[in-house]
Every structure is written in C-alpha cells, then in structure tokens.
Design a protein around this motif. Structure first.
Motif, mmCIF file in Angstrom:
data_model
loop_
_atom_site.group_PDB
_atom_site.id
_atom_site.type_symbol
_atom_site.label_atom_id
_atom_site.label_comp_id
_atom_site.label_asym_id
_atom_site.label_seq_id
_atom_site.Cartn_x
_atom_site.Cartn_y
_atom_site.Cartn_z
ATOM 1 N N UNK A 4 38.711 0.314 -2.622
ATOM 2 C CA UNK A 4 38.520 0.253 -1.169
ATOM 3 C C UNK A 4 39.732 0.893 -0.516
ATOM 4 N N UNK A 5 39.745 2.236 -0.455
ATOM 5 C CA UNK A 5 40.892 3.011 -0.010
ATOM 6 C C UNK A 5 41.082 2.891 1.497
ATOM 7 N N UNK A 6 42.266 3.303 2.006
ATOM 8 C CA UNK A 6 42.480 3.283 3.461
ATOM 9 C C UNK A 6 41.421 4.057 4.219
ATOM 10 N N UNK A 7 41.024 5.218 3.706
ATOM 11 C CA UNK A 7 40.000 6.015 4.403
ATOM 12 C C UNK A 7 38.674 5.273 4.435
ATOM 13 N N UNK A 8 38.364 4.538 3.364
ATOM 14 C CA UNK A 8 37.129 3.755 3.347
ATOM 15 C C UNK A 8 37.208 2.620 4.351
ATOM 16 N N UNK A 9 38.375 1.993 4.456
ATOM 17 C CA UNK A 9 38.530 0.907 5.423
ATOM 18 C C UNK A 9 38.391 1.420 6.856
ATOM 19 N N UNK A 10 38.926 2.600 7.113
ATOM 20 C CA UNK A 10 38.792 3.193 8.453
ATOM 21 C C UNK A 10 37.320 3.472 8.764
ATOM 22 N N UNK A 11 36.595 4.005 7.781
ATOM 23 C CA UNK A 11 35.169 4.281 7.982
ATOM 24 C C UNK A 11 34.400 2.994 8.243
ATOM 25 N N UNK A 12 34.696 1.934 7.452
ATOM 26 C CA UNK A 12 34.013 0.653 7.628
ATOM 27 C C UNK A 12 34.314 0.066 8.999
ATOM 28 N N UNK A 13 35.594 0.162 9.428
ATOM 29 C CA UNK A 13 35.968 -0.354 10.745
ATOM 30 C C UNK A 13 35.261 0.413 11.857
ATOM 31 N N UNK A 14 35.177 1.735 11.731
ATOM 32 C CA UNK A 14 34.501 2.546 12.745
ATOM 33 C C UNK A 14 33.017 2.221 12.808
ATOM 34 N N UNK A 15 32.395 2.059 11.653
ATOM 35 C CA UNK A 15 30.982 1.674 11.624
ATOM 36 C C UNK A 15 30.786 0.315 12.285
ATOM 37 N N UNK A 95 20.649 3.757 11.586
ATOM 38 C CA UNK A 95 20.847 5.193 11.819
ATOM 39 C C UNK A 95 22.337 5.530 11.883
ATOM 40 N N UNK A 96 23.135 4.668 12.531
ATOM 41 C CA UNK A 96 24.582 4.891 12.596
ATOM 42 C C UNK A 96 25.190 4.895 11.197
ATOM 43 N N UNK A 117 30.240 10.159 13.795
ATOM 44 C CA UNK A 117 29.780 8.777 13.963
ATOM 45 C C UNK A 117 30.123 8.254 15.349
ATOM 46 N N UNK A 118 31.331 8.496 15.797
ATOM 47 C CA UNK A 118 31.750 8.031 17.123
ATOM 48 C C UNK A 118 30.895 8.668 18.219
ATOM 49 N N UNK A 119 30.661 9.959 18.108
ATOM 50 C CA UNK A 119 29.860 10.647 19.120
ATOM 51 C C UNK A 119 28.425 10.124 19.147
ATOM 52 N N UNK A 120 27.845 9.904 17.985
ATOM 53 C CA UNK A 120 26.469 9.395 17.947
ATOM 54 C C UNK A 120 26.408 7.980 18.516
ATOM 55 N N UNK A 121 27.451 7.187 18.278
ATOM 56 C CA UNK A 121 27.481 5.839 18.842
ATOM 57 C C UNK A 121 27.547 5.868 20.366
#
Length: 473
Positions: A4-15, A95-96, A117-121
């Motif tokens: 669970x890398x930092x980049x994965x954590x950032x993606x999970x947080x953004x989602x 969908x997100x 992802x941010x733009x679609x949200x």
C-alpha cells in the motif's frame, strides 16, 4: 513489506473525497420530494404484478435493469426520496472508482489519473445522478467504463477472458440504457487512434474486438428494423442543427451555453453574430485538439463526438446527456495538464468552471424538489378541505431551471398525488400548448374559468413569480 504505497494511499484518499463530495450533494439536494418522471416510473412499477415485467422486450424504452430497479423501489413501503436517489448515487460512485484505473492506462501517469478523477467528480452531472428517473445513466456510465477497462486488459494481455468480461459488462450497461451501444465503437476508436500508445498495432483486428463490434451491429439492426423505437427514433433533419449546437456546447460553462443558444435563437443579426462567436469557443477547442493535440487528445475528441452522436440523432439534446462525455473530457484535460508548467492551468480552469456549474445545478435541483414537495402539500391540503369533486392544478411548469433541462412536472403529477395519499379525481391543466412529452391537457384560461364557475372542478393555480402553487381561498 506493505504494497500500500504512498501513491496508492493518495489515490484511495482522492477516491474517498470524490465519493464524499457526491454524498454531500445528495444530502444537500436529494432529500426533498421526487418530481415528474420519478413518480411516473414509480407508479408504473407499483402496478406491476411481477418483477419479470421489467424484462419484457416489448417495453419502451428497452432498459430492463432500470425498470427492475424501479420495481424494487416500488416494493418498499413509500420509499423516501433520499432512498430512491441512493440508487443513482451508487452508480456514480462506481463510475468514479472505474475512471481512475482507466485514466491511468490511457494517460500512463498517476498524477494525470488523479487529475481526471478530480475533474470527473466536479463535473455537473447532478441531474443525471440525483434523478431516480435517470438512474440508468450512472450505472450505464459505470459499466461502460468498466467494460473499457476490461478491454484495456484484453488489449495488453490478449487473454480471451478479458474480452468476455468486457462484453459481459457492456451487456449490463445496455440493460441500464441502450445508449451504451456505442461502447464497442469507443474501443475500436481507441485501437485505431492510440494503438499501443506509440501508434503501433493501430489496425490490429483482434477476435475479441471483432466479436464485440459484431454484437453491437446486431443490436443496432434489432433496434432499427425489429423493435418499436417510439420516442427514440431518428429525428428529422430540421432538428439536427440545434441538437448539434447544444451538443457542441455541452461540456462548456453554463453561462456560455445559455448566451450562445439565446443569441442564435434571437431575431436580430447582432445577437446571431454574438451567438456564433460564442459557439466558436468549443469548435475551436475541438479543432485545436484534433489538429495539434497528442494521440490521446485526438482520441478523446473523437470519442466525445461518437458518444454525443446518438442523442443528437435520436432525441432533443440536453447537456445532461453528456455524462460519459464529461468522463472522457476529464481524461483529455488531465492528459494535457499532467505535463506540468503552464498546462496545469487547463486543469484549474476546468475544475473551477465545472465545479461552479455543479454547485449551480445542485442548488437548482434542491429548489425544484422543495417546490415539488410544497406543491404536493398544498394540493393534499386542498383535498382535505374539498373531499368531494375534482381539483384542477393549473399551469404547473413542465420544466425547471435556467436551461429548462430538469423535468419538473411534464408528466406524473396525478401519480404523485395518488401515491402521496391524495384521492382523486385530479385534473392537470395548462393554458399553453406543450412541446414536451406530457400527460397534461391544454385548455384556454376562459374555458377554465367557465368550468370552475359551473362547479366542474376547483382550480389551484401556479404562481410564476413565487414559483409555488397558490392555495385556494
């Protein structure tokens, strides 16, 4: 060692934040009364004796999974508006979550995928997500994105299982909305334009893609020559220019759309010229991307055109039909912005514009549902005071909002009153001729007054200024 890398954590947080944003919009705008087609479809579902009726191939429109969702809602004891809207909200959250890995494959960069992802949200899809009558749209988009993601795995690994998965997910998307028939075309376009990302294998006709496109062609033949497509057939040529204009503007700011359309419709040359100049903004943007953009930019513009082509040809186009178009455009903008430097401005500009439109739409939706709740309350109070005889509701609006894209009560008002416990008879009248699909009767004001004087019904009239139904004295 944790994967669970930092980049994965950032993606999970953004989602998580993207999903939380839409839960917040649901709480802000989605808890008041249902409107128009929501009540109409819920009433039809309540009359069905079995869930199998949802899968009747003769039913129009052909959206069995959407009909089944309404059947399930109708089995609840007076489902709350908030609960009914959770169905579409769930589809949008899926969908997100589906867009991020797909954008990661197309852009090839985690930063770019997060931007998409941010733009679609932030994209203004409020009407499609929170309208139960449109609950097929979020799930159609969700499963379309999942089908494209499965195709990406098939294209890179050439394992038949991924092709089968792509087709299966596409069939589910079709079950929610027949507009998903263009998804195989998007996959073919992706192969033709992007190939392996560097232009190789662009004309590689893989068995999975050929089979998928063949199934889509068969479905089109079925729709055109076998099935009754009442209400969703090809439009007359005269209706195409305004549809093309609205489709060209759909992804751009609402104020721009309103001014451009108003200018082109005006009777003065100066306004026509202004409308034409504003229309050049999207046309120039698309032309620049096609002529000077990357392979990804070219693919995104062509994919958006293919996605919007179906509603342009078959119905009166509305900007909310660009739901999947917003997802594709989000990837396109992120594909440019992730390069950094001045290109990041494209991300921030799009985020601000879409975010403002989304906020405006949420407020507009909240006002419409609150007005619908008050309307139903006033009508039910009138019925309590007049237990016998007909009550007429006069000039309740068909559409709501600055662009008149939200169906307020073009249809379904009598069903809404009946399902809310108001015994009939009810009579819904308008003093103008409708141009939309409606179950309302047109009647001249003088005729309404004569019939009311004769005691045929008691009339409750809509106050245009106050946007409310005026209680009878």
């Amino acid at each position: 060692m944790s994967t669970f890398s930092p980049s994965t954590r950032v993606a999970a947080l953004t989602l998580g934040l993207a999903a939380a944003l839409w839960v917040g919009l649901w709480a802000f705008a989605g808890l008041d009364s249902l409107i128009s087609e929501d009540w109409y479809h819920l009433g039809i579902a309540a009359e069905e004796r079995t869930w199998r009726a949802a899968f009747d191939v003769a039913r129009v429109p052909l959206r069995p999974l959407q009909h089944f969702a309404f059947h399930a809602l109708a089995q609840l004891d007076s489902p709350s508006p908030g609960a009914a809207r959770l169905v579409g909200l769930g589809g949008h959250v899926v969908a997100l979550f589906a867009l991020y890995p797909l954008a990661l494959r197309w852009i090839g960069d985690r930063r770019g995928a997060l931007m998409a992802l941010v733009l679609f949200a932030l994209a203004p899809n409020v009407f499609s997500v929170l309208s139960p009558a449109a609950l097929g749209w979020p799930w159609r988009v969700a499963f379309s994105l999942l089908a494209l993601l499965a195709f990406e795995r098939y294209w890179s690994e050439r394992r038949a299982g991924y092709a089968v998965a792509a087709i299966a997910l596409w069939l589910v998307a079709l079950g929610f909305h027949q507009g998903a028939l263009i998804v195989p075309g998007l996959a073919a376009l992706r192969v033709l334009v992007l190939g392996d990302g560097d232009g190789r294998r662009r004309f590689d006709l893989s068995p999975g893609l050929v089979a998928w496109c063949a199934l889509a062609c068969g479905y089109v033949v079925y729709l055109l020559f076998v099935r009754d497509v009442t209400g969703h057939g090809l439009k007359e040529v005269a209706t195409l220019p305004p549809n093309v204009v609205r489709a060209s503007l759909a992804l751009f700011p609402e104020p721009l759309r309103i001014q451009a359309v108003a200018g082109l419709r005006a009777d003065t040359l100066a306004c026509n010229v202004l409308g034409g100049v504003l229309l050049l903004v999207p046309l120039a943007t698309f032309a620049w991307a096609l002529l000077f953009g990357s392979r990804l930019s070219k693919f995104i513009v062509l994919a958006i055109g293919l996605e919007l082509l179906l509603p342009v040809l078959t119905t009166g186009f509305m900007s909310r039909y660009a739901y999947l178009g917003f997802a594709l455009a989000a990837v396109g903008v992120a594909g440019v912005a992730h390069r950094g430097g001045a290109y990041v401005g494209a991300f921030w500009l799009t985020a601000v514009v879409w975010g403002l439109d989304c906020a405006r739409d949420a407020d507009e939706f909240r006002c419409a549902t609150a007005a619908a709740a008050e309307l139903i309350d006033v009508a039910l109070e009138a019925r309590e005071r007049t237990p016998e005889g007909a009550i007429a509701l006069v000039d309740v609006p068909e559409r709501w909002g600055r662009e008149q894209e939200l169906n307020f009560f073009g249809i379904g008002l009598e069903r809404a009153l009946e399902l809310s416990g108001g015994a009939g008879p009810w009579c819904v009248l308008r003093t103008w001729t409708t141009v939309y699909t409606t179950d309302v009767h047109a009647m001249a004001p003088e005729e309404i007054e004569r019939r009311e004087a004769r005691g045929e019904f008691r009339a409750l009239r809509w106050d245009v200024v106050g946007e409310r139904l005026v209680p009878a004295l």
